[in-house]
Design a protein around this motif. Structure first.
Motif, PDB file in Angstrom:
ATOM      1  N   ILE A  93      18.196  -6.252  35.278  1.00  0.00           N
ATOM      2  CA  ILE A  93      18.103  -5.057  36.130  1.00  0.00           C
ATOM      3  C   ILE A  93      18.358  -5.437  37.589  1.00  0.00           C
ATOM      4  CG2 ILE A  93      16.507  -3.310  37.002  1.00  0.00           C
ATOM      5  CD1 ILE A  93      15.326  -3.173  34.172  1.00  0.00           C
ATOM      6  N   LEU A  94      17.787  -6.554  38.029  1.00  0.00           N
ATOM      7  CA  LEU A  94      18.016  -6.988  39.408  1.00  0.00           C
ATOM      8  C   LEU A  94      19.490  -7.331  39.652  1.00  0.00           C
ATOM      9  CD1 LEU A  94      14.876  -9.142  40.270  1.00  0.00           C
ATOM     10  CD2 LEU A  94      15.498  -6.906  41.148  1.00  0.00           C
ATOM     11  N   SER A  95      20.158  -7.839  38.641  1.00  0.00           N
ATOM     12  CA  SER A  95      21.576  -8.157  38.827  1.00  0.00           C
ATOM     13  C   SER A  95      22.394  -6.887  39.047  1.00  0.00           C
ATOM     14  CB  SER A  95      22.120  -8.928  37.627  1.00  0.00           C
ATOM     15  OG  SER A  95      22.366  -8.069  36.544  1.00  0.00           O
ATOM     16  N   LEU A  96      21.987  -5.798  38.443  1.00  0.00           N
ATOM     17  CA  LEU A  96      22.697  -4.532  38.668  1.00  0.00           C
ATOM     18  C   LEU A  96      22.443  -3.980  40.060  1.00  0.00           C
ATOM     19  CD1 LEU A  96      22.239  -2.548  35.339  1.00  0.00           C
ATOM     20  CD2 LEU A  96      24.329  -3.517  36.246  1.00  0.00           C
TER      21      LEU A  96
ATOM     22  N   GLY B 249      26.164  -5.281  33.001  1.00  0.00           N
ATOM     23  CA  GLY B 249      26.266  -5.519  34.440  1.00  0.00           C
ATOM     24  C   GLY B 249      27.337  -6.550  34.768  1.00  0.00           C
ATOM     25  N   PHE B 250      27.388  -7.617  33.965  1.00  0.00           N
ATOM     26  CA  PHE B 250      28.400  -8.644  34.210  1.00  0.00           C
ATOM     27  C   PHE B 250      29.802  -8.098  33.956  1.00  0.00           C
ATOM     28  CE2 PHE B 250      30.786 -12.545  33.046  1.00  0.00           C
ATOM     29  CZ  PHE B 250      30.674 -13.177  34.272  1.00  0.00           C
ATOM     30  N   ALA B 251      29.954  -7.248  32.936  1.00  0.00           N
ATOM     31  CA  ALA B 251      31.255  -6.631  32.661  1.00  0.00           C
ATOM     32  C   ALA B 251      31.674  -5.735  33.822  1.00  0.00           C
ATOM     33  CB  ALA B 251      31.199  -5.833  31.365  1.00  0.00           C
ATOM     34  N   LEU B 252      30.734  -4.972  34.376  1.00  0.00           N
ATOM     35  CA  LEU B 252      31.059  -4.142  35.536  1.00  0.00           C
ATOM     36  C   LEU B 252      31.470  -5.004  36.729  1.00  0.00           C
ATOM     37  CD1 LEU B 252      28.285  -1.400  35.343  1.00  0.00           C
ATOM     38  CD2 LEU B 252      30.723  -1.141  34.895  1.00  0.00           C
ATOM     39  N   PHE B 253      30.800  -6.141  36.888  1.00  0.00           N
ATOM     40  CA  PHE B 253      31.156  -7.050  37.976  1.00  0.00           C
ATOM     41  C   PHE B 253      32.575  -7.584  37.796  1.00  0.00           C
ATOM     42  CE2 PHE B 253      31.370 -11.533  39.352  1.00  0.00           C
ATOM     43  CZ  PHE B 253      31.303 -11.333  40.723  1.00  0.00           C
TER      44      PHE B 253
END
Length: 150
Positions: free
Chosen positions: A70-73, A116-120
């Motif tokens: 969640i923090l990564s998002l 989140g990583f895919a969005l990044f």
């Protein structure tokens, strides 16, 4: 000769026994002459003491996985989402081995982390594509004085 009971004449026969009001079966469906069970069950013995079994603990790595994901998002725009996803995968293995709780939390950490990583990665790809497109369309054939020279 039998001895007369009170209210009988000396040679008189005793009256027949009274008939059953329910026929050949008693009040609770039992055949006449057999003991009748009470309508409610008898207690079997003393009550057993209540034994409290505490629930299995929740896996800490599963909680950490969800928090990092969640923090990564929110803070890192998904850049560290893979860390939360890997923590979630490790937590799922620990949960299976140690019979702990938190499988759903670990799964949520994996999903949110990889999403989140895919969005990044998609965002970085878009930025690189924009930079390449902008670099190709930039016309640098002007000098410092505004004259067109190539």
């Amino acid at each position: 000769m039998t001895t007369p009971t009170w209210g009988q004449q000396p040679d008189e026969q005793p009256p027949p026994p009274p008939t059953q009001p329910y026929g050949q079966y008693g009040q609770y469906g039992q055949p006449v002459g057999q003991p009748v069970a009470p309508p409610y069950g008898q207690p079997v013995g003393p009550p057993q003491p209540y034994v409290f079994t505490p629930p299995a603990p929740t896996n800490g790595m599963a909680i950490a996985s969800l928090i990092v994901s969640i923090l990564s998002l929110t803070a890192c725009v998904g850049a560290t989402g893979f860390i939360g996803a890997i923590l979630g995968h490790m937590a799922k293995g620990q949960i299976r081995r140690n019979n702990e709780q938190g499988g759903g939390i670990a799964t949520a950490g994996v999903i949110v982390g990889w999403a989140g990583f895919a969005l990044f990665v998609i965002g970085v790809g878009i930025i690189v594509a924009i930079a390449i497109f902008a670099g190709e369309s930039y016309d640098d054939c002007y000098n410092d004085y505004g004259a067109y020279t190539c």
